[in-house]
Design a protein around this motif. Structure first.
Motif: not given
Length: 676
Positions: A274-299
């Motif tokens: 009876k209800n075909k609306v709940n057979n369909v859903t959408t989602f989105a993903v933001e694809v990032i082309d660069q990752k933030t790299n953090v360097l931690v320096i400790s002695d």
């Protein structure tokens, strides 16, 4: 009236008689048959005056009837309209309002609800979400000291919030749900829930979890597919039966193209669905082309290093690398360098940072070589005392480099720092001040600065691992601390020039949620300005329709919430009125209506709610039974109450009128008979 007052009234009457006789018989020169009348009027006048002076009070008791309240809460969500029940709800309300039996027994109180409870019956049946549990809890608080049974008119379908079927146990009021809609269980296959991260990195794969269910008795096989821009990126068969009526599908999808990627999940309808609306859903993903790299320096080895790594990497867009000074060969691949308690071994690191113009963040405390640090850079200086001190944090609400919030620093443990005066050169801003015991100081504990396009930061203390642990003890999660620290990292890792106007918005929103856009506005000295007049223009790219709305001040930002945007692509521009200052951006609204995912009434939960609250479930055609149940219930009696009021004679206006009447009558009669 007390005995003492009665005695005084008797004395007043005697005194009034004696004074009148004295004035008209003893002192009067002329006596005739009208003298007694004049003496009588004068006696009444004196007696009334004496009553005002004595001011006796009388108790007045009135009786009235108090009816119990009958609370009617009506579901105003879009699922009522989707299930074609708007007419039934309106007819039922008309029956209740017209019922003379209920009117004689109760005082009506009408409410409507969807995502929020409202004390009105302005029914539109457009509520984007339903939270029955929250509405019932609010009603329980409003009528906790009264007799007020609740008639809940709803289809029982809730989209978010606590599971309301278990709430009735602790409620004072009895709840009588009226189930609206078709209670017949139809064969239905639907997508119950979809779990996916908002972000993915280009050339990687991201996980997707889809939960599907089936209500029916036949053994069936259907197909689930995922498409992106019309191309199928995933497909599989799903088998259902009466006993095997749910499935959890886990798979990964490739992230090939940067930007916001919209995916459509489709579960093929089964025969007779009876209800075909709940057979369909959408989602989105933001694809990032660069990752933030953090360097931690400790002695050195310290618990703070693990905390910094975990906090930064709680955001999947960031990664942390830990190295010793002698292991660092190149800084080109890192957007931010964190120098933990530097010493003379960091000489080459500082030289590279200066030549590459890299942003950096220093954590300085008991193991820091301040002789070296004061010499190698000129932004921050510390008095060298070779002693340590405990510093408590105090949040600076006027900090303006980025939008920061107080996460409860007043309850946080102290950091260990170097004793002595700290100073900084240039346009640095203090995010956290130092408190020493209960003494508030103006010395910095955490500061950031931007000079010649280079962003730096300094934390004058060690022990932030205790802060992250304290965040979990208070909130049962690390998110508040991680978000705060993440904003510092985001600011320092960015090379964007500082702007007096910044906007904060998501790249996409789901259609069942409001679209929230924030803006930060600063003075020319980069201090947050709460006096700004900001407006936002939102344009639908497909229709060119533009909405212009003023932004409201909320805490340390300006904010606007759109709840009526149709799915599509949008551009927005935030403008500061009176200044040539604006910022623009874009976002997408994905098509998704959670209220259309239901095929019928959730009778099971409504019935359980009624049972737990000692009420009873009814259907729309059982209105007469509901009326009989409410009117015959001995708990809902009409109470007769009394109200006692104390009336003082000095407040009785008629007594003053009586005095005036007596004096006027006496004067006119004396004038008439020639005594004046």
């Amino acid at each position: 009236m007390s005995t003492e007052t009665i005695v005084w009234i008797i004395f007043a009457g005697i005194a009034a008689i004696l004074i009148s006789l004295f004035q008209y018989y003893y002192k009067a020169k002329r006596k005739d048959k009208t003298t007694l009348l004049f003496a009588f009027l004068r006696c009444l006048t004196w007696f009334a005056v004496f009553l005002l002076l004595i001011n006796p009070s009388l108790k007045k008791k009135t009786y009235y009837q108090e009816k119990p309240k009958l609370v009617l809460a009506v579901d105003n969500s879009a699922s009522i309209k989707h299930l074609d029940q708007t007419q039934n709800v309106n007819q039922l309300l008309a029956q209740i309002k017209a019922s003379k039996t209920l009117q004689d027994r109760f005082d009506f109180e009408f409410y409507s609800f969807s995502e929020q409870l409202r004390d009105t019956l302005d029914l539109s049946f457009k509520g984007p979400q339903t939270n029955i549990s929250k509405s019932l809890e609010e009603l329980d608080q409003v009528y906790k000291n009264k007799i007020a049974p609740v008639v809940l008119i709803s289809d029982g379908n809730q989209t978010y919030g606590k599971d309301y079927q278990y709430l009735g146990t602790g409620f004072k009021q009895q709840i009588y749900p009226i189930a609206i809609g078709d209670t017949i269980k139809f064969t239905d296959a639907k997508i119950n829930k979809l779990n996916v991260n908002r972000y993915a990195f280009v050339k990687n794969r991201f996980p997707v979890e889809v939960i599907v269910s089936y209500s029916g008795s036949d053994q069936i096989t259907t197909n689930l597919s995922v498409t992106n821009n019309g191309a199928t990126v995933y497909a599989t068969n799903v088998d259902f039966s009466k006993n095997n009526n749910s499935a959890v599908l886990n798979f990964e999808l490739p992230a090939e193209v940067p930007g916001v990627q919209v995916y459509k999940v489709n579960l093929d309808p089964i025969p007779g669905e009876k209800n075909k609306v709940n057979n369909v859903t959408t989602f989105a993903v933001e694809v990032i082309d660069q990752k933030t790299n953090v360097l931690v320096i400790s002695d050195i080895t310290h618990p703070d290093l693990g905390t910094i790594k975990k906090s930064i990497e709680s955001n999947e867009q960031r990664s942390v690398t830990l190295k010793k000074p002698i292991e660092v060969k190149d800084l080109e691949d890192y957007q931010l360098v964190i120098l933990y308690q530097p010493n003379s071994r960091f000489q080459a690191i500082f030289e590279k940072l200066s030549s590459l113009r890299k942003n950096y963040f220093i954590v300085a405390a008991s193991n820091t070589d301040w002789v070296f640090l004061n010499r190698i850079q000129d932004k921050y200086r510390q008095e060298i005392t070779r002693q340590t001190e405990y510093y408590l944090p105090r949040f600076n609400s006027n900090y303006g480099s980025f939008l920061a919030e107080d996460i409860g620093f007043s309850d946080y443990p102290p950091l260990i720092g170097n004793f002595g005066e700290s100073s900084f050169n240039g346009a640095a801003e203090i995010l956290l001040y130092r408190n020493i015991n209960d003494i508030e100081t103006q010395d910095p504990l955490l500061i950031t600065a931007e000079e010649d396009g280079i962003r730096t930061g300094m934390l004058f203390g060690e022990g932030i691992w205790r802060w992250r642990a304290n965040s979990y003890l208070i909130n049962k999660e690390f998110e508040s601390f991680d978000n705060f620290f993440g904003k510092i990292i985001q600011y320092l890792a960015s090379n964007k020039k500082r702007s007096r106007l910044n906007t904060i918005a998501e790249s996409f929103y789901y259609g069942n949620a409001g679209v929230t856009i924030k803006a930060e506005y600063f003075t020319k000295n980069y201090e947050f300005d709460s006096r700004g007049n900001l407006q936002i223009d939102v344009r639908n790219k497909a229709t060119d329709k533009v909405q212009t709305i003023p932004m409201l001040l909320k805490n340390n930002s300006y904010e606007v919430v759109f709840s009526n945007l149709v799915p599509g692509e949008y551009d927005y521009t935030v403008r500061v009125m009176g200044e040539n200052l604006s910022r623009s951006g874009s976002f997408s609204v994905l098509e998704y209506d959670v209220e259309q995912q239901f095929v019928g009434t959730d009778v099971t939960k409504l019935s359980q709610l009624a049972t737990n609250s000692n009420g009873k479930l009814y259907y729309a055609n059982q209105f007469t039974d509901l009326v009989n149940s409410l009117t015959t219930n001995p708990n809902y009696k009409i109470l007769q109450k009394s109200n006692t009021t104390v009336v003082s004679f000095i407040d009785w206006k008629y007594l003053l009128a009586f005095i005036i009447f007596c004096l006027a009558a006496e004067w006119f009669l004396r004038k008439y008979y020639g005594h004046i």
